[in-house]
Design an enzyme around this catalytic site. Sequence first.
Site, PDB file in Angstrom:
ATOM      1  CE  LYS A   1     -10.341  -0.714  10.594  1.00  0.00           C
ATOM      2  NZ  LYS A   1      -8.929  -0.471  10.522  1.00  0.00           N
TER       3      LYS A   1
ATOM      4  N   GLY B   1      -0.234  -0.783   6.891  1.00  0.00           N
ATOM      5  CA  GLY B   1       1.159  -0.786   7.341  1.00  0.00           C
ATOM      6  C   GLY B   1       2.176  -0.482   6.263  1.00  0.00           C
TER       7      GLY B   1
ATOM      8  CB  THR C   1       1.772   1.636  10.538  1.00  0.00           C
ATOM      9  OG1 THR C   1       0.853   0.546  10.655  1.00  0.00           O
ATOM     10  CG2 THR C   1       3.178   1.098  10.521  1.00  0.00           C
TER      11      THR C   1
HETATM   12  C1  LIG Z   1      -5.263  -0.019  13.473  1.00  0.00           C
HETATM   13  C2  LIG Z   1      -6.063  -0.411  12.323  1.00  0.00           C
HETATM   14  O1  LIG Z   1      -7.249  -0.413  12.351  1.00  0.00           O
HETATM   15  C3  LIG Z   1      -5.356  -0.802  11.093  1.00  0.00           C
HETATM   16  O2  LIG Z   1      -5.813  -2.035  10.687  1.00  0.00           O
HETATM   17  C4  LIG Z   1      -5.614   0.282  10.115  1.00  0.00           C
HETATM   18  O3  LIG Z   1      -6.167  -0.181   8.981  1.00  0.00           O
HETATM   19  C5  LIG Z   1      -4.511   1.238   9.991  1.00  0.00           C
HETATM   20  O4  LIG Z   1      -3.617   0.983   8.980  1.00  0.00           O
HETATM   21  P1  LIG Z   1      -2.178   1.689   8.980  1.00  0.00           P
HETATM   22  O5  LIG Z   1      -1.429   1.052  10.089  1.00  0.00           O
HETATM   23  O6  LIG Z   1      -1.610   1.432   7.627  1.00  0.00           O
HETATM   24  O7  LIG Z   1      -2.383   3.146   9.237  1.00  0.00           O
END
Ligand SMILES: CC(=O)[C@@H](O)[C@H](O)COP(=O)(O)O
Length: 277
Positions: free
Chosen positions: A102, A163, A213
């Site tokens: 990713k 987040g 998050t």
């Molecule tokens: C864990 C991860 O890869 C984060 O960078 C992702 O983009 C998720 O974002 P949220 O925490 O907003 O769900």
Amino acid sequence: MVSLYGTEIASRLLLGTARYPSPAILEEAVRRSGTGIVTVSLRREMAGVKKDGDRNRGGAFFEMIRALGVRVLPNTAGCHSVQEAVLTAKMAREVFSTDWIKLEVIGHHDSLQPDVFALVEAARILVSEGFKVFPYTTEDLVVGEKLLAAGCKVLMPWCAPIGSAMGPVNPAALRAYRAAFPEVPLIVDAGIGRPSHATAVMELGYDAVLLNTAVSGAGDPAAMAEAFGQAIAAGRMAYLADPLSPRDMAVPSTPVIGKAVFDLPPDLPASTGRAVA
Ligand SMILES: CC(=O)[C@@H](O)[C@H](O)COP(=O)(O)O
């Protein structure tokens, strides 16, 4: 089932592994979510090793992740340049024995908005080195085209800043993105706050959702993980069931033919055959 780089995955939820109250709660959340893929930040865990001096810390965490029995999608979270992201991806390939990555290249300090120029460049390099790249991007259509031209076979537009828990701030843009790339697996990544947000983007026809998050920060992460699993499945089912489009005017939901008549005009002949309630 969703097909990602030729691999069939049963769940359409990809779950992040950061910021859980404890490893046991993370494990329980993964189990109850039904996810088939977890994403892990190599950089964050290695940074933890440096900070507290415990050289086993990162290793123990990675062991625990491997033991979850789900596919690992390492990520380059926290990388701000092409070089950093490429190097992190290569280390992740060693640690997790996977060519999936990713790809995050953060460009803006406050919004954590990706640097899409660096993203395309890093994607091009990683694809040429045999990686299967999952790029975290904005919903910009041109950037999407460039990522596909660089060799990405999956796109991961955000729906709001990482987040933020805001949910889809620009549903029209997400709809346009889906329409522009009908054959490409699309995963909404980042900014989801509630299960209803995840359902909403799945109803737009997205193939999967990646979130962290909203689960790790919930009062009961394991229960929230399960709620997200169900919400995503419901959104997918609704999309396949061809939902109605909204209309401006009311349309009676009860058929009018054969309805009962409450007050017949006195001069109406009985032969009209209308029922009297
Ligand atoms: C864990 C991860 O890869 C984060 O960078 C992702 O983009 C998720 O974002 P949220 O925490 O907003 O769900």
